[in-house]
Design a protein around this motif. Structure first.
Motif, PDB file in Angstrom:
ATOM      1  N   THR A 138      41.445  34.167  35.797  1.00 30.45           N
ATOM      2  CA  THR A 138      42.896  34.213  35.850  1.00 30.45           C
ATOM      3  C   THR A 138      43.510  33.182  34.914  1.00 30.45           C
ATOM      4  O   THR A 138      43.045  32.058  34.828  1.00 30.45           O
ATOM      5  CB  THR A 138      43.408  34.045  37.301  1.00 30.45           C
ATOM      6  OG1 THR A 138      44.804  34.275  37.330  1.00 30.45           O
ATOM      7  CG2 THR A 138      43.110  32.671  37.836  1.00 30.45           C
ATOM      8  N   HIS A 139      44.528  33.610  34.174  1.00 31.96           N
ATOM      9  CA  HIS A 139      45.248  32.685  33.287  1.00 31.96           C
ATOM     10  C   HIS A 139      45.978  31.662  34.125  1.00 31.96           C
ATOM     11  O   HIS A 139      46.572  31.998  35.153  1.00 31.96           O
ATOM     12  CB  HIS A 139      46.282  33.451  32.457  1.00 31.96           C
ATOM     13  CG  HIS A 139      45.697  34.152  31.282  1.00 31.96           C
ATOM     14  ND1 HIS A 139      46.400  35.050  30.532  1.00 31.96           N
ATOM     15  CD2 HIS A 139      44.479  34.067  30.708  1.00 31.96           C
ATOM     16  CE1 HIS A 139      45.629  35.499  29.552  1.00 31.96           C
ATOM     17  NE2 HIS A 139      44.461  34.922  29.639  1.00 31.96           N
ATOM     18  N   LEU A 140      45.978  30.431  33.684  1.00 36.04           N
ATOM     19  CA  LEU A 140      46.768  29.401  34.346  1.00 36.04           C
ATOM     20  C   LEU A 140      48.157  29.383  33.724  1.00 36.04           C
ATOM     21  O   LEU A 140      48.313  29.590  32.520  1.00 36.04           O
ATOM     22  CB  LEU A 140      46.086  28.038  34.177  1.00 36.04           C
ATOM     23  CG  LEU A 140      44.717  27.917  34.869  1.00 36.04           C
ATOM     24  CD1 LEU A 140      44.047  26.600  34.491  1.00 36.04           C
ATOM     25  CD2 LEU A 140      44.863  28.030  36.380  1.00 36.04           C
ATOM     26  N   LEU A 141      49.162  29.125  34.549  1.00 33.20           N
ATOM     27  CA  LEU A 141      50.552  29.184  34.078  1.00 33.20           C
ATOM     28  C   LEU A 141      50.957  27.907  33.339  1.00 33.20           C
ATOM     29  O   LEU A 141      51.816  27.160  33.805  1.00 33.20           O
ATOM     30  CB  LEU A 141      51.501  29.417  35.255  1.00 33.20           C
ATOM     31  CG  LEU A 141      51.577  30.845  35.779  1.00 33.20           C
ATOM     32  CD1 LEU A 141      52.481  30.915  36.995  1.00 33.20           C
ATOM     33  CD2 LEU A 141      52.080  31.791  34.696  1.00 33.20           C
ATOM     34  N   MET A 143      47.549  41.811  36.769  1.00 33.34           N
ATOM     35  CA  MET A 143      46.324  42.466  36.323  1.00 33.34           C
ATOM     36  C   MET A 143      46.577  43.334  35.097  1.00 33.34           C
ATOM     37  O   MET A 143      45.762  43.383  34.196  1.00 33.34           O
ATOM     38  CB  MET A 143      45.748  43.315  37.435  1.00 33.34           C
ATOM     39  CG  MET A 143      44.552  42.669  38.093  1.00 33.34           C
ATOM     40  SD  MET A 143      43.737  43.815  39.197  1.00 33.34           S
ATOM     41  CE  MET A 143      42.068  43.174  39.152  1.00 33.34           C
ATOM     42  N   GLU A 144      47.738  44.013  35.079  1.00 36.00           N
ATOM     43  CA  GLU A 144      47.971  44.952  33.969  1.00 36.00           C
ATOM     44  C   GLU A 144      48.113  44.218  32.635  1.00 36.00           C
ATOM     45  O   GLU A 144      47.805  44.764  31.591  1.00 36.00           O
ATOM     46  CB  GLU A 144      49.121  45.893  34.187  1.00 36.00           C
ATOM     47  CG  GLU A 144      50.333  45.711  35.070  1.00 36.00           C
ATOM     48  CD  GLU A 144      50.460  44.553  36.015  1.00 36.00           C
ATOM     49  OE1 GLU A 144      51.478  43.899  35.902  1.00 36.00           O
ATOM     50  OE2 GLU A 144      49.595  44.294  36.884  1.00 36.00           O
ATOM     51  N   GLU A 145      48.572  42.953  32.677  1.00 37.20           N
ATOM     52  CA  GLU A 145      48.700  42.201  31.434  1.00 37.20           C
ATOM     53  C   GLU A 145      47.426  41.434  31.100  1.00 37.20           C
ATOM     54  O   GLU A 145      47.385  40.684  30.134  1.00 37.20           O
ATOM     55  CB  GLU A 145      49.876  41.220  31.541  1.00 37.20           C
ATOM     56  CG  GLU A 145      51.216  41.892  31.436  1.00 37.20           C
ATOM     57  CD  GLU A 145      52.377  40.902  31.497  1.00 37.20           C
ATOM     58  OE1 GLU A 145      52.141  39.684  31.462  1.00 37.20           O
ATOM     59  OE2 GLU A 145      53.518  41.374  31.585  1.00 37.20           O
ATOM     60  N   GLY A 146      46.421  41.586  31.945  1.00 35.33           N
ATOM     61  CA  GLY A 146      45.154  40.920  31.665  1.00 35.33           C
ATOM     62  C   GLY A 146      45.142  39.460  32.061  1.00 35.33           C
ATOM     63  O   GLY A 146      44.231  38.726  31.708  1.00 35.33           O
ATOM     64  N   ASN A 155      35.584  45.395  32.941  1.00 35.13           N
ATOM     65  CA  ASN A 155      36.701  46.216  32.478  1.00 35.13           C
ATOM     66  C   ASN A 155      37.584  46.726  33.606  1.00 35.13           C
ATOM     67  O   ASN A 155      38.145  47.806  33.529  1.00 35.13           O
ATOM     68  CB  ASN A 155      36.162  47.425  31.680  1.00 35.13           C
ATOM     69  CG  ASN A 155      37.219  48.009  30.772  1.00 35.13           C
ATOM     70  OD1 ASN A 155      38.097  47.291  30.312  1.00 35.13           O
ATOM     71  ND2 ASN A 155      37.150  49.297  30.512  1.00 35.13           N
ATOM     72  N   LEU A 156      37.709  45.953  34.678  1.00 37.91           N
ATOM     73  CA  LEU A 156      38.505  46.419  35.811  1.00 37.91           C
ATOM     74  C   LEU A 156      39.862  45.742  35.777  1.00 37.91           C
ATOM     75  O   LEU A 156      39.954  44.529  35.895  1.00 37.91           O
ATOM     76  CB  LEU A 156      37.779  46.090  37.111  1.00 37.91           C
ATOM     77  CG  LEU A 156      36.452  46.847  37.247  1.00 37.91           C
ATOM     78  CD1 LEU A 156      35.586  46.235  38.311  1.00 37.91           C
ATOM     79  CD2 LEU A 156      36.714  48.302  37.547  1.00 37.91           C
ATOM     80  N   ASN A 157      40.916  46.544  35.589  1.00 37.82           N
ATOM     81  CA  ASN A 157      42.224  45.912  35.458  1.00 37.82           C
ATOM     82  C   ASN A 157      43.243  46.405  36.474  1.00 37.82           C
ATOM     83  O   ASN A 157      44.436  46.328  36.241  1.00 37.82           O
ATOM     84  CB  ASN A 157      42.756  46.059  34.032  1.00 37.82           C
ATOM     85  CG  ASN A 157      42.989  47.509  33.675  1.00 37.82           C
ATOM     86  OD1 ASN A 157      42.644  48.386  34.456  1.00 37.82           O
ATOM     87  ND2 ASN A 157      43.581  47.762  32.533  1.00 37.82           N
ATOM     88  N   SER A 158      42.770  46.902  37.619  1.00 40.82           N
ATOM     89  CA  SER A 158      43.701  47.126  38.728  1.00 40.82           C
ATOM     90  C   SER A 158      42.902  47.075  40.024  1.00 40.82           C
ATOM     91  O   SER A 158      41.698  47.307  40.037  1.00 40.82           O
ATOM     92  CB  SER A 158      44.426  48.463  38.604  1.00 40.82           C
ATOM     93  OG  SER A 158      43.648  49.504  39.150  1.00 40.82           O
TER      94      SER A 158
END
Lengths: 477, 98
Positions: free
Chosen positions: A16-19, A187-190, A216-219
């Motif tokens: 997960t991207h950190l903000l 998730m949709e933005e990766g 490759n799971l994005n939802s």
């Protein structure tokens, strides 16, 4: 032997991207959706001679994540180089953490009615993201805007036993990350991605079966579908006397099936070694204490409190607490109302509806919580009907005016004046003599008809409770 | 010199990982070279390091960190200047096959 004889053993790796505003090791913006290669510099492009400088806020968010997930925070951790060649990785290594991650152990508690179900964590570590490849007919295009964006990887133990449970774990994890402001969980933005490790074994067996990895799971839906598909596939392989091969599968969302990836050569030979450009990361106890004392109430605690203090159902609690903004709004509506359920219902239906329909956050789509409280107070005090409140709410969303002004402007105030209502009842009774006779003769069902007529005569603004009382008396005759 | 520690197969494996194409005589030279390096490590292994933490770096513990401030490069276009091929602001590379 039926499929029921098997159980699935599932572990999840979430990236997960950190903000943060800037990247992990350089000052480039992390903003999503910019033109290709606009947020790039010599550091995140891997130019010779550059040096990484760690973003303190990324460390703070990783520690925050670790505290929220009940991890042990390592006072000292090490960054390592993970070496592989791929066009989206300009340095030919990714700076990650291997043997000494920043967080160890921990667990996530899954929501549910029964006994709390814990999924243990192995670790949480900090790493940088790679760039993005776009595949064209005869070439591939590379955008490095994402290169160097800070990530945490959250690795679970293989404690998950079904696709449904995997979904519950991911949703809970995403909710926690949003609550603590570590990630937007999109998730949709990766910005929230999931790899799944799946194996199956006979129920009661203590050894694990051979696992496959699905990427490759994005939802959330795809995660659940991919697990269901892969579990069924593995059981079929075993039942027909075959062996599950340890391989990596890609999820194909169009065909709704997993298929093996062409094995990358030496995919697992990453030759990790300590990153010589970065000294050990020391997280001082004061930093951990400061973060610990700034933690918000987490979703699980909030759910427990709502069920206990407000007597709401598991479903209602789930809807209200899924997003921190929703729960905060609900709590801001509450003070002074007699019944928490009034506020709960209103937030779950009206407020969430305008937010969903407009695609805007509650703060922008709905009136301030204090105005909604004022409106609901009028309903509780029987100054307006519930329907009138809905009309007023819709108008307030558009105009931004207060509850008082809106109710006055639209003339929504309810009439409880017994004299006026009694007069209307008399008129209806006089006009509908035939039906009155039928009612008195035993057709009780007609009562609703009379209420409707009186309400109509009063322009829909009469207090229905008062109408009921007066009509009952008068019709009893 | 002790027995060879590095086999020709290992040299080929490592050179493949590093995407290096080595001629046979280079392979042998590098094999001997790596052997020598490992021989030196053996020498270091003679030291008693009981109670010494594995150390990858020396100096003050803890690293300097930066504040989370955006300082975008003034000329991102320059980052693409040496790209052998590009298209619409992207780096263009031979088609990647999974």
């Amino acid at each position: 032997m039926s499929h029921d004889a098997y159980e699935a053993v599932i572990g999840l790796e979430v990236h997960t991207h950190l903000l943060t505003r800037s990247k992990l090791f350089c000052g480039c913006s992390t903003e999503f959706g910019r033109g290709p290669n606009e947020n790039v510099c010599p550091v995140c492009m891997g130019m010779p001679g550059v040096l990484p400088v760690l973003n303190r806020h990324a460390v703070e968010l990783a520690v925050r994540t670790g505290i929220a997930a009940n991890c042990e925070i390592a006072p000292r951790s090490i960054f390592d180089r993970k070496s592989y060649f791929y066009p989206d990785l300009p340095k030919n290594y990714q700076i990650s953490q291997y043997e000494t991650p920043i967080c160890k152990g921990g667990y996530i508690e899954l929501p549910g009615d029964g006994a709390a179900r814990r999924v243990r964590l192995v670790r949480i570590h900090i790493e940088e993201d790679a760039g993005k490849n776009i595949h064209e007919a005869n070439s591939s295009l590379v955008d490095f805007n994402r290169s160097g964006v800070p990530l945490v990887e959250i690795v679970s133990e293989p404690d998950i036993r079904s696709a449904e449970e995997a979904g519950a774990y991911l949703r809970e994890l995403r909710d926690i990350l949003r609550y603590i402001g570590a990630s937007d969980g999109r998730m949709e933005e990766g910005s929230f991605r999931c790899d799944v490790n799946v194996s199956v074994r006979k129920k009661g067996a203590s050894e694990y079966g051979v696992k496959t990895e699905i990427k490759n799971l994005n939802s959330f839906r795809f995660v659940e579908k991919a697990i269901e598909h892969e579990v069924a596939r593995q059981i079929e392989v075993l039942e027909s006397g075959g062996k599950v091969a340890q391989e990596t599968h890609l999820w194909d969302p169009d065909r709704e099936e997993t298929r093996p990836m062409r094995s990358k050569e030496f995919a697992n030979d990453y030759r990790y070694f300590p990153e010589p450009d970065l000294p050990p990361l020391v997280v001082p106890p004061e930093m951990i204490d400061a973060i610990r004392s700034s933690m918000p109430e987490l979703p699980a605690a909030r759910r427990a409190r709502y069920a206990r203090d407000y007597g709401l159902s598991a479903y209602e609690v789930g809807v209200l607490t899924a997003e921190k903004d929703t729960a905060d709004y609900f709590e801001a509506v509450l003070p002074g109302l007699k019944n928490a359920r009034t506020a709960a219902n209103w937030v779950m239906t009206e407020v969430l509806r305008v937010s969903n329909e407009s695609g805007k956050p509650i703060a922008q789509a709905a009136p301030p919580a204090s105005e909604v409280r004022a409106l609901l107070k009028m309903v509780e005090d029987q100054q307006i009907s519930l329907n009138a409140a809905k009309t007023a709410f819709a108008a307030m969303c558009k105009s931004g005016k207060s509850a008082d002004a809106t109710v006055a402007e639209l003339g929504l105030a309810q009439v409880s004046d017994e004299g006026a209502i009694a007069a209307a009842c008399d008129k209806v009774i006089a006009a509908e003599a035939g039906k009155v006779a039928e009612y008195r003769g035993g057709r009780d069902k007609l009562f609703g008809f009379f209420v409707g007529q009186v309400m109509k005569a009063m322009g829909g603004k009469a207090n229905p409770k008062v109408i009921n009382e007066i009509l009952k008396k008068k019709l009893a005759g | 010199m002790a027995l060879s520690k590095i086999t020709p197969e290992q040299v080929r494996h490592v050179s493949l990982l590093a995407r290096l194409s080595l001629a046979p005589d280079e392979e042998e030279r590098i094999r001997a070279n790596m052997d020598e390096i490992l021989g030196y490590i053996d020498k270091l292994n003679e030291l008693n390091t009981d109670g010494v933490e594995p150390t990858a770096q020396v100096g003050d513990p803890g690293m300097a960190m930066r504040d989370d401030v955006v300082t975008n490069h003034p000329d991102p276009e320059a980052m693409l200047a040496n790209a052998p091929a590009r298209e619409r602001g992207y780096f263009k590379v031979p088609k990647i096959i999974e």
